[in-house]
Scaffold this active site. Structure first.
Site, PDB file in Angstrom:
ATOM      1  N   ASP A 101     138.661   7.845  81.114  1.00  0.00           N
ATOM      2  CA  ASP A 101     137.825   7.004  81.999  1.00  0.00           C
ATOM      3  C   ASP A 101     138.586   5.903  82.527  1.00  0.00           C
ATOM      4  O   ASP A 101     139.525   5.685  82.136  1.00  0.00           O
ATOM      5  CB  ASP A 101     136.610   6.658  81.073  1.00  0.00           C
ATOM      6  CG  ASP A 101     137.008   6.112  79.760  1.00  0.00           C
ATOM      7  OD1 ASP A 101     138.219   5.946  79.506  1.00  0.00           O
ATOM      8  OD2 ASP A 101     136.421   6.190  78.816  1.00  0.00           O
ATOM      9  N   ASP A 104     127.714   3.047  69.761  1.00  0.00           N
ATOM     10  CA  ASP A 104     126.548   3.746  70.212  1.00  0.00           C
ATOM     11  C   ASP A 104     126.644   4.997  70.201  1.00  0.00           C
ATOM     12  O   ASP A 104     125.563   5.738  70.899  1.00  0.00           O
ATOM     13  CB  ASP A 104     125.992   3.233  71.471  1.00  0.00           C
ATOM     14  CG  ASP A 104     127.112   3.418  72.454  1.00  0.00           C
ATOM     15  OD1 ASP A 104     128.036   3.942  72.485  1.00  0.00           O
ATOM     16  OD2 ASP A 104     126.769   2.675  73.809  1.00  0.00           O
ATOM     17  N   HIS A 162     128.949   6.935  71.925  1.00  0.00           N
ATOM     18  CA  HIS A 162     129.579   7.413  73.378  1.00  0.00           C
ATOM     19  C   HIS A 162     130.888   7.953  73.010  1.00  0.00           C
ATOM     20  O   HIS A 162     131.773   7.636  71.990  1.00  0.00           O
ATOM     21  CB  HIS A 162     129.767   6.275  74.271  1.00  0.00           C
ATOM     22  CG  HIS A 162     130.728   5.081  74.187  1.00  0.00           C
ATOM     23  ND1 HIS A 162     130.390   3.833  74.487  1.00  0.00           N
ATOM     24  CD2 HIS A 162     131.689   5.198  73.719  1.00  0.00           C
ATOM     25  CE1 HIS A 162     131.286   3.163  74.278  1.00  0.00           C
ATOM     26  NE2 HIS A 162     132.256   3.857  73.583  1.00  0.00           N
ATOM     27  N   GLU A 186     127.766   7.089  77.876  1.00  0.00           N
ATOM     28  CA  GLU A 186     126.601   6.196  77.095  1.00  0.00           C
ATOM     29  C   GLU A 186     125.589   7.199  76.424  1.00  0.00           C
ATOM     30  O   GLU A 186     125.254   8.345  77.302  1.00  0.00           O
ATOM     31  CB  GLU A 186     126.244   5.223  77.858  1.00  0.00           C
ATOM     32  CG  GLU A 186     127.371   4.339  78.382  1.00  0.00           C
ATOM     33  CD  GLU A 186     127.948   3.274  77.034  1.00  0.00           C
ATOM     34  OE1 GLU A 186     127.652   4.090  75.898  1.00  0.00           O
ATOM     35  OE2 GLU A 186     128.403   2.259  77.479  1.00  0.00           O
TER      36      GLU A 186
END
Ligand code: PGA
Length: 246
Positions: A53, A122, A124, A129
């Site tokens: 990313d 979280d 990811h 996400e």
């Protein structure tokens, strides 16, 4: 262990395509790969790398752009050829086509042989996400508040963290031939338990690894502390037939 797996795979296939991740988790793995490559005189001139990313709208020269983070920790440290190392384009002007371009580059390289993955608190993976399609390809995403807070430590203030990113999709990640999921520290315990033992759900994107036929997870005791089947995993490890089997 992670570095050994990767360096042995490069020795077996000098045109290895390595999927690299940013974040703090794999930093020591890159240093260890560099050490092994040097000590064992491994030819990495044909190794290709693809990052997961990149932030959108950041300059490639910014020290926290993933282009720079990968350059320092992977390209320069391991000694890869810069032209063999790829990160998604952060250029805001080409963001609509950057995802498809990146997918095409991965395909042209023959796909990723091994993808290193960290995991966010979280859940990811990459910057997918919660709510990310499990079939998604490389595209723009908006970061959660939790991720902005976690990544603020790399910037002067949370307001400087870009809110958008371009990330390989979960579908992209699942196309890699081998996934190497790494997690260290108690803050990852919940996400690791969910990813490895919970329901497969887009609410916890890391759980998509359960759909992949070849995953190695390396966690420390703290990150593994909420795993229900930990004793069994230890038993499997102690009774593994050979290194080739992982
Ligand atoms: P970390 O980030 O390695 O810095 O913990 C992992 C991630 O957000 O995927």
């Amino acid at each position: 262990m992670a570095a050994r797996t990767i360096v042995d795979a490069i020795k077996a296939n000098p045109e290895f395509v390595l999927g690299v991740a940013t974040g703090s988790t794999p930093i020591k793995v890159y240093a260890e790969i560099a050490k092994l490559v040097k000590a064992e005189n491994v030819d990495v001139s044909k190794v290709k790398a693809f990052a997961l990313d990149e932030y959108v709208g950041i300059s490639k020269d910014h020290p926290e752009s993933y282009y720079q983070v990968i350059k320092v920790n992977v390209t320069d440290q391991i000694g890869l050829r810069p032209e063999n190392v790829n990160t998604p384009s952060p250029d805001i002007k080409t963001v609509a086509t950057a995802g498809a371009d990146y997918e095409a580059k991965i395909k042209a390289a023959g796909g990723v042989d091994l993808q290193i993955l960290g995991i966010g608190r979280d859940g990811h993976v990459g910057f997918n996400e919660p709510g990310s399609s499990l079939a998604s390809s490389t595209r723009i995403k908006t970061l959660t508040q939790e991720t902005l807070e976690d990544n603020a430590r790399f910037f002067d203030s949370i307001d400087d963290v870009p809110k958008h990113c371009i990330t390989q999709g979960i579908g992209t990640i699942l196309r890699a031939k081998h996934l190497l999921l790494l997690a260290f520290g108690e803050s990852k315990a919940e996400a690791i338990a969910g990813a490895l033992e919970g329901a497969v759900t887009s609410s916890l994107p890391g759980s998509a690894v359960q759909l992949h036929p070849h995953v190695t997870a390396i966690v420390d005791p703290a990150a593994g502390s909420k795993l229900k089947n930990l004793e069994y995993y230890k038993w499997v490890y102690e009774n593994k037939p050979s290194w080739d089997a992982i």
